[in-house]
Write a protein that holds these residues in place. Structure first.
Motif, PDB file in Angstrom:
ATOM      1  N   LEU A  63       0.827  -1.211   0.000  1.00  0.00           N
ATOM      2  CA  LEU A  63       0.000   0.000   0.000  1.00  0.00           C
ATOM      3  C   LEU A  63       0.861   1.261   0.000  1.00  0.00           C
ATOM      4  O   LEU A  63       0.530   2.241  -0.670  1.00  0.00           O
ATOM      5  N   GLN A  64       1.961   1.238   0.738  1.00  0.00           N
ATOM      6  CA  GLN A  64       2.833   2.407   0.768  1.00  0.00           C
ATOM      7  C   GLN A  64       3.488   2.646  -0.587  1.00  0.00           C
ATOM      8  O   GLN A  64       3.841   3.779  -0.909  1.00  0.00           O
ATOM      9  N   ALA A  65       3.649   1.603  -1.388  1.00  0.00           N
ATOM     10  CA  ALA A  65       4.187   1.772  -2.739  1.00  0.00           C
ATOM     11  C   ALA A  65       3.084   2.195  -3.703  1.00  0.00           C
ATOM     12  O   ALA A  65       3.336   2.924  -4.667  1.00  0.00           O
ATOM     13  N   LYS A  66       1.876   1.745  -3.453  1.00  0.00           N
ATOM     14  CA  LYS A  66       0.751   2.019  -4.357  1.00  0.00           C
ATOM     15  C   LYS A  66       0.272   3.473  -4.252  1.00  0.00           C
ATOM     16  O   LYS A  66      -0.081   4.082  -5.272  1.00  0.00           O
ATOM     17  N   ILE A  67       0.266   4.020  -3.061  1.00  0.00           N
ATOM     18  CA  ILE A  67      -0.268   5.380  -2.853  1.00  0.00           C
ATOM     19  C   ILE A  67       0.506   6.427  -3.653  1.00  0.00           C
ATOM     20  O   ILE A  67      -0.112   7.254  -4.341  1.00  0.00           O
ATOM     21  N   PRO A  68       1.845   6.437  -3.650  1.00  0.00           N
ATOM     22  CA  PRO A  68       2.557   7.429  -4.476  1.00  0.00           C
ATOM     23  C   PRO A  68       2.280   7.249  -5.978  1.00  0.00           C
ATOM     24  O   PRO A  68       2.218   8.238  -6.717  1.00  0.00           O
ATOM     25  N   ASP A  69       2.115   5.995  -6.429  1.00  0.00           N
ATOM     26  CA  ASP A  69       1.785   5.768  -7.843  1.00  0.00           C
ATOM     27  C   ASP A  69       0.447   6.386  -8.201  1.00  0.00           C
ATOM     28  O   ASP A  69       0.297   7.008  -9.259  1.00  0.00           O
ATOM     29  N   ILE A  70      -0.539   6.212  -7.331  1.00  0.00           N
ATOM     30  CA  ILE A  70      -1.864   6.797  -7.576  1.00  0.00           C
ATOM     31  C   ILE A  70      -1.762   8.320  -7.578  1.00  0.00           C
ATOM     32  O   ILE A  70      -2.365   8.991  -8.432  1.00  0.00           O
ATOM     33  N   GLU A  71      -0.995   8.873  -6.653  1.00  0.00           N
ATOM     34  CA  GLU A  71      -0.830  10.328  -6.604  1.00  0.00           C
ATOM     35  C   GLU A  71      -0.155  10.849  -7.870  1.00  0.00           C
ATOM     36  O   GLU A  71      -0.538  11.903  -8.393  1.00  0.00           O
ATOM     37  N   LEU A 131     -11.729  11.139 -11.069  1.00  0.00           N
ATOM     38  CA  LEU A 131     -12.622  10.661 -10.008  1.00  0.00           C
ATOM     39  C   LEU A 131     -12.241   9.249  -9.553  1.00  0.00           C
ATOM     40  O   LEU A 131     -12.205   8.955  -8.356  1.00  0.00           O
ATOM     41  N   LEU A 132     -11.958   8.363 -10.517  1.00  0.00           N
ATOM     42  CA  LEU A 132     -11.583   6.995 -10.192  1.00  0.00           C
ATOM     43  C   LEU A 132     -10.279   6.960  -9.395  1.00  0.00           C
ATOM     44  O   LEU A 132     -10.177   6.251  -8.383  1.00  0.00           O
ATOM     45  N   LEU A 133      -9.304   7.724  -9.835  1.00  0.00           N
ATOM     46  CA  LEU A 133      -8.017   7.745  -9.125  1.00  0.00           C
ATOM     47  C   LEU A 133      -8.169   8.338  -7.728  1.00  0.00           C
ATOM     48  O   LEU A 133      -7.538   7.860  -6.776  1.00  0.00           O
ATOM     49  N   GLN A 134      -8.999   9.364  -7.604  1.00  0.00           N
ATOM     50  CA  GLN A 134      -9.227   9.967  -6.286  1.00  0.00           C
ATOM     51  C   GLN A 134      -9.891   8.951  -5.353  1.00  0.00           C
ATOM     52  O   GLN A 134      -9.506   8.826  -4.190  1.00  0.00           O
ATOM     53  N   LYS A 135     -10.857   8.203  -5.884  1.00  0.00           N
ATOM     54  CA  LYS A 135     -11.524   7.166  -5.083  1.00  0.00           C
ATOM     55  C   LYS A 135     -10.532   6.073  -4.693  1.00  0.00           C
ATOM     56  O   LYS A 135     -10.522   5.614  -3.534  1.00  0.00           O
ATOM     57  N   ASN A 136      -9.683   5.664  -5.629  1.00  0.00           N
ATOM     58  CA  ASN A 136      -8.668   4.652  -5.324  1.00  0.00           C
ATOM     59  C   ASN A 136      -7.686   5.150  -4.269  1.00  0.00           C
ATOM     60  O   ASN A 136      -7.265   4.383  -3.399  1.00  0.00           O
ATOM     61  N   LEU A 137      -7.321   6.417  -4.342  1.00  0.00           N
ATOM     62  CA  LEU A 137      -6.412   6.994  -3.359  1.00  0.00           C
ATOM     63  C   LEU A 137      -7.051   7.008  -1.972  1.00  0.00           C
ATOM     64  O   LEU A 137      -6.409   6.657  -0.979  1.00  0.00           O
ATOM     65  N   GLU A 138      -8.317   7.408  -1.912  1.00  0.00           N
ATOM     66  CA  GLU A 138      -9.024   7.419  -0.626  1.00  0.00           C
ATOM     67  C   GLU A 138      -9.124   6.009  -0.050  1.00  0.00           C
ATOM     68  O   GLU A 138      -8.909   5.801   1.149  1.00  0.00           O
TER      69      GLU A 138
END
Length: 190
Positions: A63-71, A131-138
């Motif tokens: 998850l810590q690797a995924k969050i910066p990718d989404i951002e 919107l999708l990326l924002q939802k995934n980030l949340e």
């Protein structure tokens, strides 16, 4: 005399709670275990906690690797939306394969393609993608918060179990010394 546990055992998302033992004698009599069986049970529980901890730490790293990718993806989509309609060319370097990059000129576009994983890529409008990326980030951030709380709970259970193991072991050593001293005084008296 104190009760065998100060707090009832609880469970958090499938992780069983550890029982803090205040009175080892009553704990052993209530559980129907001898010292060695109790220690073996507690050691096994400790190993189970360690295994769950390893799994949770792996999930946390993911998850810590995924969050910066989404951002980063959100930033790219926001940049594309900001440049749209300005007529200004946008150049981007992208990775073709490991260590090999190429430069691309991005023209005005109303859509972007998002890699969803499992060999699936879908085309979205910039607004839908945002919107999708924002939802995934949340969702990823909320999952990380739950995971951190689970890890803290788990660490508390590990500590309680380790303390209980030490208390049972020390109680056993103390009981052996008492028996040894009683046997020695009986031998001296006779």
């Amino acid at each position: 005399m104190a009760s065998s546990s100060s707090t009832p055992t609880t469970e958090r998302r499938g992780i069983p709670g550890a029982q803090f033992v205040e009175d080892v004698q009553s704990y052993l009599s209530q559980s129907g275990l001898d010292v060695n069986s109790a220690l073996a049970f507690l050691q096994e529980r400790l190993q189970q906690y360690k295994l769950v901890e390893m799994k949770l730490l792996a999930q946390q790293r993911d998850l810590q690797a995924k969050i910066p990718d989404i951002e980063k993806c959100l930033d790219v989509v926001a940049t594309l939306q900001a440049k749209k309609g300005t007529g200004e060319e946008l150049f981007a370097d992208f990775e073709v394969s490991e260590g090999i990059y190429s430069r691309a000129r991005i023209e005005d576009s109303d859509s972007v393609c998002l890699w969803l994983g499992a060999n699936v890529m879908l085309e979205y409008s910039c607004e839908e993608a945002s919107l999708l990326l924002q939802k995934n980030l949340e969702n990823a951030t909320a999952s990380l918060e739950v995971l951190v709380a689970d890890l803290q709970f788990l660490r508390d259970q590990v500590t309680i179990t380790q303390v209980t193991i030490a208390r049972v072991y020390n109680w056993d050593v103390h009981q052996r010394r008492i028996r040894h001293a009683a046997a020695a005084s009986t031998a001296i008296d006779s």
